[in-house]
Scaffold this active site. Structure first.
Site, mmCIF file in Angstrom:
data_model
loop_
_atom_site.group_PDB
_atom_site.id
_atom_site.type_symbol
_atom_site.label_atom_id
_atom_site.label_comp_id
_atom_site.label_asym_id
_atom_site.label_seq_id
_atom_site.Cartn_x
_atom_site.Cartn_y
_atom_site.Cartn_z
ATOM 1 N N LYS A 46 0.786 -1.174 0.274
ATOM 2 C CA LYS A 46 0.036 -0.811 -0.426
ATOM 3 C C LYS A 46 0.956 1.200 -0.346
ATOM 4 O O LYS A 46 1.918 1.487 0.896
ATOM 5 C CB LYS A 46 -0.872 -0.131 1.239
ATOM 6 C CG LYS A 46 -2.012 0.909 1.266
ATOM 7 C CD LYS A 46 -2.871 1.086 0.379
ATOM 8 C CE LYS A 46 -4.349 2.490 0.501
ATOM 9 N NZ LYS A 46 -3.897 2.965 0.031
ATOM 10 N N CYS A 131 -1.905 9.717 -6.509
ATOM 11 C CA CYS A 131 -2.882 10.435 -6.215
ATOM 12 C C CYS A 131 -3.891 11.088 -6.375
ATOM 13 O O CYS A 131 -3.426 12.194 -6.169
ATOM 14 C CB CYS A 131 -2.853 10.115 -4.681
ATOM 15 S SG CYS A 131 -4.217 9.641 -4.143
#
Length: 312
Positions: A46, A131
Site C-alpha cells: 500500500k 494520487c
C-alpha cells in the site's frame, strides 16, 4: 519448448510480469502475504505515508459495470509497517516486494526516501506522484516543475532503485515535455497509469453520487481506462531512455489485456479493479490466459513480442 513468462525490472527478476496495483489487496500483512502466496510475480505494498492514515469517509469505493470509482484517500498502516514488511521479506519471499510511498508533501516524500536510503531494504521503491483522491492535495505529476523539484532533491542522496507512479496524460505534448525531464534522472521505471482522476458516477435512484468523499469525485479504474493506459505505456516507451522500465497498469481483466500492455512496451503489468473484485486467484487465471495467447501466436518468451506493437 515450454513458454516462459519471466521478466525483469531494473535488475530485479520476476517469475511472471503480474503484480497487484498499490492500493489493492495490500494494506495489511495478511493481504500482502496472500498476494505473495498466489501466482503473482511480485507484490506492491500500500502506498505509505509517514504516519498511519484512516483515509476518506465511506462509502469510498464502488464497483461499476466496466470498472470502478474510488476516493480512498490513502488509508494505510504507515511507513514503518510497510518498510518492516519489505525488509523482512526481501530475503525469504519467493517473489519481489515493491515498496510504495505517497507523501502528502515534498517534505514527506524526501523524508521517507531518506529513511529507505538508511535502511537495509535493497529492492524497488515506487514514489506515487499521482494520487487524485486526497482532498486539498493536487497530483504532483501534473506540475512538471514540481516533478523536477522532487527528483532533483531525491537524487541528491537516494542511490537505490526508484520508480515513479504517474497519472494518465491525454496530450502528446505532455509526454514530450515530461520525458525530457525524466530522461535526466537515473529512474528505474515509470508506472502508467494511476486511476483517471475526478470522475463522477451518479445513482439515478437516489440522485446522489455513489461514493461520499469530495462530493462524489473519484478515480476511475477498470476497463473504462484501458485504452488510455495502453496509450500511456506506448507513449512512454517511445520517449524514455531504454534504461527506464515501464509498469503498465489499467484495465487488466484478461490475459489478452496483459498481452496488450506488454506489446505496448510494459515490462510488468499491475492489476487493480479486477483484483479487488476477484481476489488473488485472478493471477493464476491471468497467467493461464497469457500463456494461451502466446501459444496461439507461437511466442515462447515475453521478449518475442514485448514493445513490438505493429503500426500500419
Amino acid at each position: 519448448m515450454p513458454i516462459k513468462l519471466t521478466s525483469s525490472l531494473a535488475g530485479v527478476a520476476f517469475a511472471n510480469p503480474l503484480l497487484n496495483a498499490a492500493g489493492v489487496h495490500c494494506a495489511t500483512p495478511t493481504e500482502l502475504d496472500e498476494v505473495l502466496a498466489s501466482a503473482a510475480g511480485g507484490v506492491v505494498t500500500k502506498s505509505a505515508t509517514p504516519a498511519p492514515r484512516d483515509g476518506n469517509v465511506r462509502p469510498r469505493f464502488q464497483a461499476l459495470l466496466l470498472g470502478s470509482i474510488n476516493s480512498m484517500g490513502l488509508p494505510n498502516q504507515g511507513f514503518d509497517a510497510y518498510l518492516a514488511y519489505a525488509c523482512a521479506h526481501q530475503q525469504t519471499a519467493t517473489a519481489p516486494v515493491i515498496l510504495s510511498l505517497a507523501g502528502l508533501s515534498l517534505a514527506d516524500d524526501l523524508a521517507m526516501l531518506r529513511w529507505v536510503q538508511e535502511s537495509d531494504f535493497t529492492g524497488l521503491v515506487e514514489l506515487n506522484l499521482s494520487c487524485p483522491n486526497v482532498p486539498g492535495k493536487p497530483q504532483v505529476a501534473y506540475d512538471f516543475a514540481a516533478v523536477t523539484r522532487v527528483l532533483d532533491q531525491a537524487f541528491q542522496f537516494f542511490t537505490k532503485r526508484l520508480g515513479i507512479k504517474l497519472p494518465p496524460y491525454l496530450d502528446l505534448a505532455q509526454f514530450d515535455a515530461l520525458a525530457a525531464i525524466l530522461n535526466r534522472y537515473p529512474l528505474a521505471y515509470v508506472n502508467a497509469i494511476n486511476s483517471l482522476g475526478n470522475g463522477l458516477v451518479i445513482d439515478p435512484l437516489t440522485e446522489r453520487p455513489v461514493i461520499r468523499p469530495k462530493g462524489g469525485f473519484g478515480g476511475i479504474g477498470g476497463a473504462y481506462v484501458k485504452p488510455t493506459a495502453l496509450a500511456n505505456v506506448r507513449a512512454w516507451r517511445q520517449r524514455l531512455n531504454s534504461t527506464i522500465g515501464i509498469i503498465g497498469t489499467g484495465g487488466v481483466r484478461t490475459g489478452t489485456d496483459v498481452f496488450e500492455h506488454l506489446l505496448c512496451g510494459a515490462d510488468l503489468v499491475q492489476v487493480g479493479t479486477a483484483l479487488a473484485t476477484e481476489g488473488p486467484a485472478i493471477f493464476a487465471r491471468l497467467t493461464r490466459e497469457l500463456t494461451a495467447v502466446m501459444a496461439t501466436k507461437g511466442y515462447q518468451t515475453l521478449a518475442d513480442f514485448q514493445g513490438k506493437l505493429q503500426v500500419r
